[in-house]
Design a protein around this motif. Structure first.
Motif, PDB file in Angstrom:
ATOM      1  N   TYR A  10      22.427 -11.422  37.482  1.00 35.37           N
ATOM      2  CA  TYR A  10      21.051 -11.072  37.824  1.00 35.37           C
ATOM      3  C   TYR A  10      20.290 -12.305  38.312  1.00 35.37           C
ATOM      4  O   TYR A  10      19.575 -12.255  39.318  1.00 35.37           O
ATOM      5  N   THR A  14      18.623 -12.702  42.076  1.00 37.36           N
ATOM      6  CA  THR A  14      17.169 -12.778  42.197  1.00 37.36           C
ATOM      7  C   THR A  14      16.650 -14.200  42.392  1.00 37.36           C
ATOM      8  O   THR A  14      15.462 -14.389  42.643  1.00 37.36           O
ATOM      9  N   GLU A  57      15.812  -3.623  38.848  1.00 43.26           N
ATOM     10  CA  GLU A  57      16.751  -3.351  39.931  1.00 43.26           C
ATOM     11  C   GLU A  57      16.659  -1.913  40.437  1.00 43.26           C
ATOM     12  O   GLU A  57      17.317  -1.551  41.389  1.00 43.26           O
TER      13      GLU A  57
END
Length: 58
Positions: A10, A14, A57
């Motif tokens: 993640y 990001t 998400e």
């Protein structure tokens, strides 16, 4: 997949820092660094992290 691996993926997707993630997910800026160093988190915190990742998400 381990939770730490899920967090790492993640963060890469990001471009978020460990500190920012911890602060946003569970209000603990040291969360990810502590996990890397061996901190064991409980099921409630793990659920909050998972909900945060899944929620951002969606």
């Amino acid at each position: 997949m381990s939770l730490l691996l899920k967090i790492d993926r993640y963060l890469r997707r990001t471009n978020m820092s460990r500190t920012q993630f911890g602060r946003l997910a569970v209000n603990d800026p040291r969360l990810v660094t502590d996990m890397v160093r061996g901190r064991v988190i409980g099921p409630a915190v793990a659920a909050r992290i998972t909900r945060f990742i899944d929620g951002t998400e969606a």
